[in-house]
Design an enzyme around this catalytic site. Structure first.
Site, mmCIF file in Angstrom:
data_model
loop_
_atom_site.group_PDB
_atom_site.id
_atom_site.type_symbol
_atom_site.label_atom_id
_atom_site.label_comp_id
_atom_site.label_asym_id
_atom_site.label_seq_id
_atom_site.Cartn_x
_atom_site.Cartn_y
_atom_site.Cartn_z
ATOM 1 C CB VAL A 111 15.383 -6.329 -0.398
ATOM 2 C CG1 VAL A 111 13.871 -6.816 0.086
ATOM 3 C CG2 VAL A 111 16.359 -7.402 -0.490
ATOM 4 C CB ILE A 166 9.069 -5.173 1.192
ATOM 5 C CG1 ILE A 166 9.886 -6.458 1.162
ATOM 6 C CG2 ILE A 166 7.648 -5.718 1.555
ATOM 7 C CD1 ILE A 166 10.374 -6.723 2.383
ATOM 8 C CB THR A 188 2.570 4.676 -0.791
ATOM 9 O OG1 THR A 188 3.993 4.566 -0.963
ATOM 10 C CG2 THR A 188 2.095 5.077 0.824
ATOM 11 C CG HIS A 233 8.285 4.691 -2.022
ATOM 12 N ND1 HIS A 233 9.031 5.727 -2.519
ATOM 13 C CD2 HIS A 233 9.097 3.954 -1.517
ATOM 14 C CE1 HIS A 233 10.466 5.648 -2.176
ATOM 15 N NE2 HIS A 233 10.286 4.527 -1.587
#
Length: 157
Positions: free
Chosen positions: A80, A82, A86, A88
């Site tokens: 998962v 989300i 940013t 990332h």
């Protein structure tokens, strides 16, 4: 979230297949739902399976590689990610996807892709196979891994 056109799942004979479910630990409620769906499909197919947890989605590929080196016929990768504020999200999503693809091709064995890349937690809850969910992506990933392992077995004779 569409789900339209998805293949039907179920009615697989997975006897003789050794499957490793590898799941990240982030977003526990969602990841636990994914694992439950995958495990249900594997149990119904009578496949031999076990579940291992890794810290996050980035680590799925190296664990899948180890599972194949240990004799797995298929891996079900569940994670998962989300979206945050940013870049990332993009880096981890891309690295995990590319890594799992590489591991699958290098091993010549299937990885059921149950990596959820989401804009928010609700999208994950809707896909996790939990009560009230609209989809069960863990079950779908396990089903895909089993079906592909059987196709590969047939093609290799």
């Amino acid at each position: 979230m569409s789900g339209a056109g998805a293949p039907k799942t179920g009615s697989i004979d997975g006897r003789g297949l050794n499957v490793v479910v590898i799941a990240g630990t982030w977003h526990e409620t969602i990841s636990d739902g994914l694992i439950a769906g995958a495990q249900r499909v594997l149990d119904e197919a009578h496949a031999t399976s076990r579940v291992v947890r890794v810290p996050g989605s980035f680590e799925l590929a190296v664990a899948a590689q180890a599972a194949f080196a240990g004799g797995a016929d298929a891996v079900v990768a569940l994670g998962v990610i989300i979206r945050g504020g940013t870049p990332h999200f993009e880096y981890v999503s891309s690295a995990a996807t590319d890594g799992l693809t590489r591991v699958s091709l290098d091993a010549g064995k299937p990885v059921g892709f149950g990596l959820l890349t989401l804009d928010d937690e609700q999208q994950g809850l809707d896909r996790a196979g939990l009560e009230g969910s609209k989809e069960d992506k863990g079950a779908e990933a396990a089903d895909a891994a089993l079906r592909t392992a059987l196709v590969i077995r047939e093609l290799r004779g």
